[in-house]
Scaffold this active site. Structure first.
Site, PDB file in Angstrom:
ATOM      1  N   ASP A  82       0.640   5.164   1.808  1.00 56.67           N
ATOM      2  CA  ASP A  82      -0.068   5.602   3.016  1.00 56.67           C
ATOM      3  C   ASP A  82      -1.177   6.618   2.759  1.00 56.67           C
ATOM      4  OD1 ASP A  82       1.198   3.922   4.779  1.00 56.67           O
ATOM      5  OD2 ASP A  82       2.893   5.282   5.045  1.00 56.67           O
ATOM      6  N   HIS A 138       0.834  -1.211   0.000  1.00 53.23           N
ATOM      7  CA  HIS A 138       0.000   0.000   0.000  1.00 53.23           C
ATOM      8  C   HIS A 138       0.862   1.252   0.000  1.00 53.23           C
ATOM      9  CE1 HIS A 138       1.112  -0.497   4.214  1.00 53.23           C
ATOM     10  NE2 HIS A 138       0.792   0.773   4.409  1.00 53.23           N
ATOM     11  N   HIS A 159       4.719   0.065   0.047  1.00 51.63           N
ATOM     12  CA  HIS A 159       5.526  -0.677   1.023  1.00 51.63           C
ATOM     13  C   HIS A 159       4.692  -1.797   1.647  1.00 51.63           C
ATOM     14  CE1 HIS A 159       3.590   2.627   3.186  1.00 51.63           C
ATOM     15  NE2 HIS A 159       3.591   1.845   4.256  1.00 51.63           N
ATOM     16  N   ARG A 208       5.810   6.172  14.294  1.00 54.24           N
ATOM     17  CA  ARG A 208       5.550   6.509  12.886  1.00 54.24           C
ATOM     18  C   ARG A 208       4.900   7.880  12.774  1.00 54.24           C
ATOM     19  NH1 ARG A 208       0.873   5.654   9.568  1.00 54.24           N
ATOM     20  NH2 ARG A 208       1.251   4.564   7.601  1.00 54.24           N
TER      21      ARG A 208
HETATM   22  C1  SIN Z   1       3.321   1.019   7.628  1.00 59.52           C
HETATM   23  O1  SIN Z   1       2.637   0.470   6.794  1.00 59.52           O
HETATM   24  O2  SIN Z   1       3.418   2.231   7.696  1.00 59.52           O
HETATM   25  C2  SIN Z   1       4.117   0.177   8.613  1.00 59.52           C
HETATM   26  C3  SIN Z   1       5.376  -0.298   7.992  1.00 59.52           C
HETATM   27  C4  SIN Z   1       6.181  -1.145   8.936  1.00 59.52           C
HETATM   28  O3  SIN Z   1       5.811  -1.293  10.107  1.00 59.52           O
HETATM   29  O4  SIN Z   1       7.206  -1.673   8.520  1.00 59.52           O
END
Ligand code: SIN
Length: 291
Positions: free
Chosen positions: A109, A107, A267, A282
C-alpha cells in the site's frame, strides 16, 4: 515458525493459516481498550506472521480508528475520500455494477508515497456468499530464496514507484482510472500531494531487522535505468515474489478484521464475485521512509 506458536503469549492465541504467513488471533476484543501488554503481543504476532486476522469483531468506525491509532499516524489516501465524519476510513465497496475491484493487483500500500503505509487494517462489513478472498505474499521469503548473485545485483537498486500516469493506469491519472471503473469508490484529486517516490528495491524491516523484497504494481522502473531496461527484471521479480508457496489466502466473514504489514508483504484482492456485494472499512497507518 516454532512448533508451539502460543507458548510466548499470555493473552492471545495464534493459529497459523498457511506455511508462509498469516495467522488468526483469538482472545482479543477490538471494541475494548487494548492494554500495552496485549498490544505488545499483537505486535509480536504481526512480526511473526506478517498478516493477522481477528474474526467475530463488532466495532464502530471510532473503535477501528482508536485501534489503528495505537500503531502510529493515519495515512490519508490521496485519491480516495473517507467516509462521513471519518476521513481516515475508506469505504471499499464493490457492488454488482462494478466490473473492477479495488486492490486487484499484487501491491503494497501507498508505495508511491515518500513514507508508504506501515500497515493496513481492513474490516469486513458485508461479504459475498462466495469469493472476494484476499491473498498475501511473504516478501522476506521472496528475497531470501533468490540466488546470492541475484541478491548482490539487486541490493543497491532503487525503484521509482508511481501513483498515476503509468503503464499500469493506461497513462491516465488515478482519478480518471478509478472514476470510470469503480462507481462506488469516491475518487478525489490528490492536489499537491507527492504521488511518485524512489525507494530501495530491498528494504530492511525496522522491527525484525530482516531484508524483504520491496516490489509491487506501483513500480514503474529502476532509478537510473530506462523503462525498457527495467521491465524484464520487474517482470521476473514480480513473478518470483508471488510463488504459491510464499502466499496465504483468507476467506472473509462479516466482522473479520485483517491487519497486514506492508513492509514485508504484498496483497491481492480477488475479483471473483460478479453478483455479490462486498463492503469493507480500510485504514492505513503511516510508515517510515524505507531503508
Ligand atoms: C486493498 O488493496 O487494500 C484492498 C484489499 C481487499 O479489499 O481485499
Amino acid at each position: 515458525m516454532d512448533g508451539l506458536p502460543n507458548a510466548r503469549y499470555r493473552h492471545i492465541e495464534t493459529h497459523r493459516i498457511a506455511g508462509a504467513l498469516g495467522a488468526e488471533i483469538t482472545g482479543v476484543d477490538l471494541s475494548r481498550d487494548i492494554s500495552d501488554e496485549v498490544l505488545g503481543e499483537i505486535r509480536s504476532a504481526l512480526h511473526e506472521n506478517l498478516v493477522i486476522f481477528f474474526r467475530r469483531q463488532t466495532i464502530t468506525p471510532g473503535q477501528q480508528l482508536a485501534f489503528a491509532r495505537r500503531w502510529g499516524d493515519i495515512h490519508l489516501h490521496p485519491f480516495v475520500a473517507g467516509i462521513p465524519d471519518y476521513p481516515e476510513i475508506l469505504e471499499i465497496k464493490k457492488a454488482e455494477a462494478d466490473k473492477r475491484n479495488f486492490g486487484g493487483t499484487w501491491h503494497t500500500d501507498q508505495m508511491f508515497a515518500p513514507r508508504p503505509a506501515m500497515g493496513t487494517m481492513l474490516y469486513a462489513l458485508k461479504v459475498p456468499e462466495y469469493g472476494g478472498d484476499t491473498m498475501w505474499t511473504n516478501q522476506y521469503l521472496a528475497y531470501e530464496t533468490l540466488s546470492d548473485a541475484m541478491r548482490r545485483m539487486i541490493d543497491p537498486l532503487k525503484s521509482v514507484a508511481k501513483g498515476e500516469g503509468t503503464k499500469k493506469y493506461g497513462g491516465k491519472s488515478r482519478k480518471e482510472f478509478y472514476a470510470d471503473r469503480l462507481t462506488t469508490v469516491k475518487v478525489i484529486d490528490p492536489g499537491d500531494l507527492q504521488t511518485n517516490s524512489v525507494h530501495p528495491l530491498v528494504r530492511t524491516h525496522p522491527g525484525t531487522g530482516r531484508k524483504a523484497l520491496y516490489i509491487g504494481s506501483h513500480v514503474n522502473h529502476f532509478d537510473g535505468m530506462t523503462e525498457d531496461e527495467s521491465q524484464p527484471l520487474i517482470d521476473f521479480l514480480s513473478r518470483h515474489s508471488i510463488r504459491p508457496e510464499f502466499t496465504c489466502r483468507f476467506r472473509w466473514s462479516e466482522g473479520a478484521l485483517a491487519f497486514w504489514d506492508n513492509r514485508c508483504t504484498q496483497h491481492f484482492a480477488i475479483n471473483d464475485y460478479p453478483a455479490g456485494t462486498r463492503l469493507m472499512h480500510r485504514i492505513t497507518i503511516r510508515g517510515d521512509m524505507p531503508v
